[in-house]
Each structure stands twice: as C-alpha cells, then as structure tokens.
Motif scaffolding. Structure first.
Motif, mmCIF file in Angstrom:
data_model
loop_
_atom_site.group_PDB
_atom_site.id
_atom_site.type_symbol
_atom_site.label_atom_id
_atom_site.label_comp_id
_atom_site.label_asym_id
_atom_site.label_seq_id
_atom_site.Cartn_x
_atom_site.Cartn_y
_atom_site.Cartn_z
ATOM 1 N N UNK A 135 0.833 -1.209 0.000
ATOM 2 C CA UNK A 135 0.000 0.000 0.000
ATOM 3 C C UNK A 135 0.867 1.259 0.000
ATOM 4 N N UNK A 136 1.872 1.276 0.853
ATOM 5 C CA UNK A 136 2.747 2.454 0.922
ATOM 6 C C UNK A 136 3.502 2.676 -0.389
ATOM 7 N N UNK A 186 -7.672 -4.442 -1.366
ATOM 8 C CA UNK A 186 -6.277 -4.886 -1.476
ATOM 9 C C UNK A 186 -6.036 -5.726 -2.723
ATOM 10 N N UNK A 187 -7.070 -6.370 -3.237
ATOM 11 C CA UNK A 187 -6.890 -7.203 -4.431
ATOM 12 C C UNK A 187 -6.535 -6.354 -5.647
ATOM 13 N N UNK A 188 -7.163 -5.188 -5.750
ATOM 14 C CA UNK A 188 -6.932 -4.304 -6.895
ATOM 15 C C UNK A 188 -5.956 -3.189 -6.538
ATOM 16 N N UNK A 205 -7.951 -5.484 -12.679
ATOM 17 C CA UNK A 205 -7.388 -6.694 -12.085
ATOM 18 C C UNK A 205 -6.526 -7.394 -13.128
ATOM 19 N N UNK A 206 -5.231 -7.172 -13.069
ATOM 20 C CA UNK A 206 -4.315 -7.696 -14.086
ATOM 21 C C UNK A 206 -3.394 -8.769 -13.507
ATOM 22 N N UNK A 227 -19.320 -2.528 4.623
ATOM 23 C CA UNK A 227 -18.200 -3.037 5.413
ATOM 24 C C UNK A 227 -16.987 -3.345 4.555
ATOM 25 N N UNK A 228 -17.158 -3.344 3.241
ATOM 26 C CA UNK A 228 -16.054 -3.640 2.342
ATOM 27 C C UNK A 228 -16.465 -3.361 0.927
ATOM 28 N N UNK A 229 -15.638 -3.726 -0.025
ATOM 29 C CA UNK A 229 -15.918 -3.420 -1.420
ATOM 30 C C UNK A 229 -16.361 -4.652 -2.172
ATOM 31 N N UNK A 230 -16.943 -4.390 -3.337
ATOM 32 C CA UNK A 230 -17.317 -5.437 -4.292
ATOM 33 C C UNK A 230 -18.343 -6.411 -3.743
#
Length: 442
Positions: free
Chosen positions: A176-177, A218-220, A259-260, A339-342
């Motif tokens: 992430x950083x 975090x996946x993308x 998403x690659x 609470x989250x994405x997707x």
C-alpha cells in the motif's frame, strides 16, 4: 424562472477551465435543454413526501437529455446504487451517516499507517523500499494546503533509508505504501486544466480518497486511470466521504478492468466482447484489423479504462456516463452493505418484484432477449466503443496500414466525439447484434 431556448443553455460555466488552458481543452457539446434534461424542478418533483424516488420518470429524462449540473451529484448517488429509490429521506440520512463514519474509520486506519493521509500533503516520491525500509526525507513532497502547484526536487535533499528497527514487515502495508507516491503523481496530472483543482484542498481530497480505496480493496489496490474516474466525484460532491462512496460504487462496476495478472489484462473480457461484436456487425473491419495484427483490440484499451475521459471534454464525459448508467440501470444494484468493497447482494435480503419501467432502456432490451444469465449482459461501454469503431470504419479500412495508423485515427476522435450520438449508435448496434445472435440460435 429561467426559460431555455431550443438550442439549450451551455454547460461550460459549471466546470470552468483555466484561461491558460482554454485553447487546448475541447468545448462541451452538452447543453441543458428544457423538456429533455432532468431539471432541478423535475428532480424534486420525482420524490414523494416521505422521500421515495420515482426512478422510472428520472431515467427517461436522463436517457433523453442528461442531468442538470446543479443536481448531478445527488442524482449520481442513485444511478450508481448508493441509495435505493424506495428509501425515505430519513433512511438515507441514516445510511449517509453510517457511511461517513465508516470512511472516517478507514481514513484514520490509513493515517495511523502513514501520517501523510489527511495531513494536507501529497506524496510524489517513494516513502518505503520494496523490502519495507522507510525512506526518510522523500525527494518530493507537495504541501497541498500551502499552495505549492508543482513538484520539484532539491539538490540538497538526501534520501536516507532507515535501519532495520523501523522496517515494516507486513507485506500488505508495504504494498500500500509503495502506491502512495504513484497516486500523488497521477493526482497532480488529473484534470489540471480545471479551475476547481487550483484549490489544493480538492487535490488533497482526491489523493486521500484514492489512498483509502487502495487500502480497503487490497486485491486491486491502485492503478493508473482511477484518478480520472474519481475526479468527477470530488467535483460533484462536497463531502469527501460521499465522494468516496460514489467512487467505490463505480469501482464495483469497473474493478475487474484493473485486475491484471502476468497472463492477462483486466479489461480482456470486454476486449473479447468487442472483437465478437465487430466480427458480427462489421466483418470487413474485423478482418482488416486482424490482418494488421490488431485482432486483440488492445488499441481500445484506454477507452475502457477511463470511460472516454480522453475523448471528451470534462462536461461531456459526465453527460456520457450518466446516460450510460441510466440506460443500463438495474434497481437491484443497491446494497446497504458498507463493510467492504465489491459486495453485490445482501445475504437474507428479500428480492422485490420490480416494474420493467424501473430498468434502463439497455437493460430492458437485455431482459427481453434473455441475456442476463451467467456473468450478466455485456456492459454498454463495449457497444459505445463499438460505435466509435463503426463510425470510423471507412477511414480505418482506407487509411490504416498498421496498428499505429489505427491508434492515430482513433486519437483524432479526441475532443470531437458526440456523447449523445455515440449513445444512440451504441443502442442501435446493441439491438442489431442481439437480433443477429437470436437469428443464429433459431
């Protein structure tokens, strides 16, 4: 009350361009037209006393003439599925409060990992090594709240890597950083012709939202192009949290594009759909592109990734987006989950029988032809790209002698694309394609 002439009211004044950039930015073709554009009055009249929205009447207006810029932000919250049209004013206030609190918690979580989040500063140089060692005194740090408009490196600045006692060992935090400076570089390049981004607080909002999103998905994570998709949300919605949730809902539709893997690009499915559509509707063009080595249609990559932001003015790209979303609107896209994405459906939720009028025109056509099975229908964006290729088919057939020529011809579309016409041609191609495919089944 203002009355608009038949030619409509120009919308350029809502998204002002810096004088020094005016010569390089295409003018907006979108005009606010009485009886076609969704007006402020019609929008407010579409709500019941309790706050339930007659989405069918709203969709028909947007499909005909877009949304008045004064209400665009709140309309988009419904088009993107932030709110259920059947919800009341009170219910939406509660949802909005919960979402703002959730965004604040995520932002604080990010701030604890890196103090630049929410500080008014935008990172434009790496702050950590691949091995997790913090880099002291980054070469570039834009003080967004102090009015610095460009990044520069100082010859006296020395990059220092901390010792092992400060090493970050959590791989997710390191990854992430590592993206934060790339977000910063992209933010400084995004829509910089607009007066809106002369206010450095708006740049900071864009950076913060993208940094938070990169952490929770975090996946993308973060990929180039996301800043172009997020920027309109910052412009249209004053509250940073509201802008985040609009962007998050848009990413639910588009995250697959980003998403690659080493084997494939995320947008590959849409490129394959595009190839199939052109092969059916314009076989001569498809064969020609294959002969040139463009059968993978990768030359159309950018149009999918940033939804025509490069081909249109800022105002016209918003006009195109809202027409797209109205045309493919599905009332079941709403979810209370934050609470989250997707997340697409709520466990245990009871499906309600929806009137066909509550679906967009494009979606109704798909339902009529039974193409909602499996992975769902082909996104309307694929037919929009197909319409650009079809409109330029004669030129591509006559002039393109290689992929570079294909790219040049399509780049010439930039600034000249007509959003309204592109949507109309896309719908026509969609009906024609469905008819041909149905004919093959019988």
């Amino acid at each position: 009350m203002m009355r608009w002439g038949n030619s409509g009211q120009a919308a350029d004044s809502f998204y002002q361009v810096r004088p020094d950039c005016s010569q390089n930015v295409p003018s907006t073709k979108f005009k606010i037209k009485a009886g076609k554009t969704l007006s402020v009055r019609k929008w407010h009249a579409a709500f019941t006393r309790e706050g339930c929205l007659d989405i069918a009447s709203v969709l028909s207006r947007i499909q005909r003439g877009g949304v008045h810029p004064a209400i665009r932000g709140e309309v988009w919250e419904f088009l993107l599925g932030c709110y259920d049209p059947g919800s009341t004013f009170d219910e939406r206030d509660q949802i909005r409060h919960r979402r703002r609190m959730q965004y604040a918690r995520w932002k604080e979580e990010c701030r604890e990992m890196d103090s630049h989040v929410g500080s008014g500063k935008i990172i434009t140089a790496p702050i950590i090594t691949e091995d997790g060692f913090p880099i002291n005194d980054p070469l570039v740090l834009l003080e967004a709240t102090q009015g610095t408009s460009s990044s520069s490196s100082s010859s006296s600045t020395r990059v220092e890597v901390s010792d092992s006692t400060n090493r970050v060992t959590d791989r997710q935090i390191v990854d992430w950083k590592l993206t934060l400076h790339q977000i910063g570089l992209d933010v400084l390049r995004t829509d910089r012709s607009m007066v809106f981004y002369e206010n450095k607080e708006n740049l900071q909002k864009l950076w913060d939202i993208l940094a938070v999103y990169a952490w929770i998905d975090k996946e993308v994570g973060y990929c180039q192009g996301m800043s172009d998709l997020c920027s309109p949300m910052i412009v249209l919605l004053n509250d940073e949290a509201d802008a985040f949730w609009c962007f998050e809902r848009l990413m639910r539709r588009l995250r697959g594009n980003f998403r690659c893997t080493q084997q494939s690009v995320g947008v590959e499915n849409q490129l394959q759909h595009l190839a199939s559509i052109i092969q059916v509707l314009d076989p001569k063009l498809h064969d020609h592109l294959e002969t040139l080595g463009g059968g993978d249609y990768l030359f159309a990559f950018r149009m999918f990734m940033v939804l025509f932001r490069r081909e249109l003015s800022f105002g016209d790209s918003l006009y195109l987006w809202e027409m797209m979303w109205a045309l493919e609107y599905d009332p079941d896209i709403f979810t209370y989950d934050e609470t989250g994405v997707a997340t697409h459906k709520i466990e245990g939720s009871k499906p309600k029988v929806k009137s066909i009028r509550q679906f967009g025109k494009y979606e109704r056509e798909n339902m009529k032809n039974g193409v909602n099975d499996g992975d769902g229908p082909v996104p309307i964006s694929v037919f929009l790209v197909a319409s650009v290729l079809k409109e330029n088919s004669p030129k591509l057939l006559q002039e393109a002698q290689g992929i570079d020529d294909v790219i040049r011809i399509l780049n010439n579309v930039n600034g000249h694309l007509d959003a309204k016409r592109t949507c109309a041609v896309a719908l026509k191609l969609h009906r024609k394609y469905l008819k041909k495919m149905q004919g093959k089944k019988t």
